[in-house]
Design a protein around this motif. Sequence first.
Motif, PDB file in Angstrom:
ATOM      1  N   THR A 166      87.670  42.598  49.893  1.00 15.44           N
ATOM      2  CA  THR A 166      87.996  41.803  51.068  1.00 15.44           C
ATOM      3  C   THR A 166      88.030  40.331  50.710  1.00 15.44           C
ATOM      4  N   PRO A 167      88.838  39.522  51.434  1.00 14.39           N
ATOM      5  CA  PRO A 167      88.881  38.093  51.149  1.00 14.39           C
ATOM      6  C   PRO A 167      87.522  37.458  51.398  1.00 14.39           C
ATOM      7  N   ARG A 168      87.119  36.553  50.541  1.00 15.32           N
ATOM      8  CA  ARG A 168      85.833  35.871  50.706  1.00 15.32           C
ATOM      9  C   ARG A 168      86.013  34.392  50.365  1.00 15.32           C
ATOM     10  N   PRO A 169      85.808  33.481  51.314  1.00 12.92           N
ATOM     11  CA  PRO A 169      85.973  32.065  51.014  1.00 12.92           C
ATOM     12  C   PRO A 169      84.778  31.513  50.274  1.00 12.92           C
ATOM     13  N   THR A 170      84.974  30.351  49.642  1.00  9.97           N
ATOM     14  CA  THR A 170      83.854  29.658  49.025  1.00  9.97           C
ATOM     15  C   THR A 170      83.052  28.963  50.103  1.00  9.97           C
TER      16      THR A 170
ATOM     17  N   SER B  67      87.615  24.164  50.954  1.00  7.87           N
ATOM     18  CA  SER B  67      88.068  24.940  49.799  1.00  7.87           C
ATOM     19  C   SER B  67      87.837  26.418  50.065  1.00  7.87           C
ATOM     20  N   PHE B  68      88.847  27.236  49.784  1.00  8.56           N
ATOM     21  CA  PHE B  68      88.752  28.672  49.992  1.00  8.56           C
ATOM     22  C   PHE B  68      89.308  29.398  48.774  1.00  8.56           C
ATOM     23  N   ASN B  69      88.685  30.496  48.435  1.00  8.32           N
ATOM     24  CA  ASN B  69      89.208  31.411  47.420  1.00  8.32           C
ATOM     25  C   ASN B  69      89.370  32.781  48.058  1.00  8.32           C
ATOM     26  N   PHE B  70      90.546  33.379  47.921  1.00  4.62           N
ATOM     27  CA  PHE B  70      90.791  34.693  48.498  1.00  4.62           C
ATOM     28  C   PHE B  70      91.355  35.626  47.434  1.00  4.62           C
ATOM     29  N   ASN B  71      90.930  36.867  47.469  1.00  6.86           N
ATOM     30  CA  ASN B  71      91.527  37.931  46.668  1.00  6.86           C
ATOM     31  C   ASN B  71      92.151  38.919  47.644  1.00  6.86           C
ATOM     32  N   LEU B  72      93.467  39.001  47.651  1.00  5.33           N
ATOM     33  CA  LEU B  72      94.181  39.701  48.712  1.00  5.33           C
ATOM     34  C   LEU B  72      94.885  40.943  48.189  1.00  5.33           C
ATOM     35  N   GLY B  73      94.754  42.020  48.933  1.00  6.56           N
ATOM     36  CA  GLY B  73      95.508  43.223  48.634  1.00  6.56           C
ATOM     37  C   GLY B  73      96.927  43.099  49.161  1.00  6.56           C
TER      38      GLY B  73
END
Length: 311
Positions: A231-235, A265-271
């Motif tokens: 799931t997306p997870r922000p910093t 600032s956000f970091n996302f890992n997206l399907g």
Amino acid sequence: MSKKRRTITLLLSLMILAITLSCSLIPQRVRNLFATATPTSTNTATATPTATATPLPPVSLTTCPFEEECDSVTAVDDYLEEDLNFNNPNYVQIPYNQAIWIGDYWYAADDEYLEEAISHVKWFFKIDGQDYFQEDWPQYGMMFSYVHEEDVPAYQWGVILDGWALGDTHRIEAGYVLDADVDDGWGDFKKGDGYTLTYIIEAVELPTATPTATATETPTPRPTAIPATSTPRPTATLACSINSSIEIDNTTGGYLTLNLSGPASFNFNLGTGVTVLSVCPGTYTYDAWGCGGAYDHGTIGSGESHEFYCY
């Protein structure tokens, strides 16, 4: 001395002797009636503070900082039916006889930045409002950062929750807050930055899926998927209100790593597919990795949508 005076003197002496003897014959308890007791100091009991014991958690709790080393467990995020919500509780149903894993981490560009920051990362892990986090939970290790494309030092912690009773419902809160300004080697974080993830977890008896026959298809080559969290997870840099969104349509055929820099600032890992990201209002510079290692750079604003695809 005359005889008369001697007689008087003798009588006075006899009277004094009689009075003295009579006083000595008074019983002790009677004489004490006329005595003033001298106060005697006595030791006063001093109350000793008693430490309040932390109540036992309502489910079995076992530490396991590295998820890949925890046998037969599933991360709680894998049971989410929607994207992870950082603003409101995430309602999750889990099999009552299944252990779940919850954890977090803090990484930095190198050991020096990590050690300077880690003492200011104040984690918490609450079940039904009671904090069970222990200072010895975080463990040092190396982890791969898909944003920075390298192994970086990190402190990670995780817990396995097991022993659920059918019908149990518990509120889980996990996250941290910074008690000072810190630098992770890539950017600055302010005192008070942090986040809280809230889960309302219900232990149920989930139905077992029945396999169904499907048509056989010839597989079509796809771009190499980039491993990522489910799931997306922000910093943690969230010094603004997250009340806007950006819609991302990932048609790359694999995972997409998206790094946003702007009001926060956000970091996302997206399907694959469409994902609506919760962000602070404003314009962001993005860095994106996908399609087997391809890189893209540009700008995007809150309220906008963007499609990422492979050439």
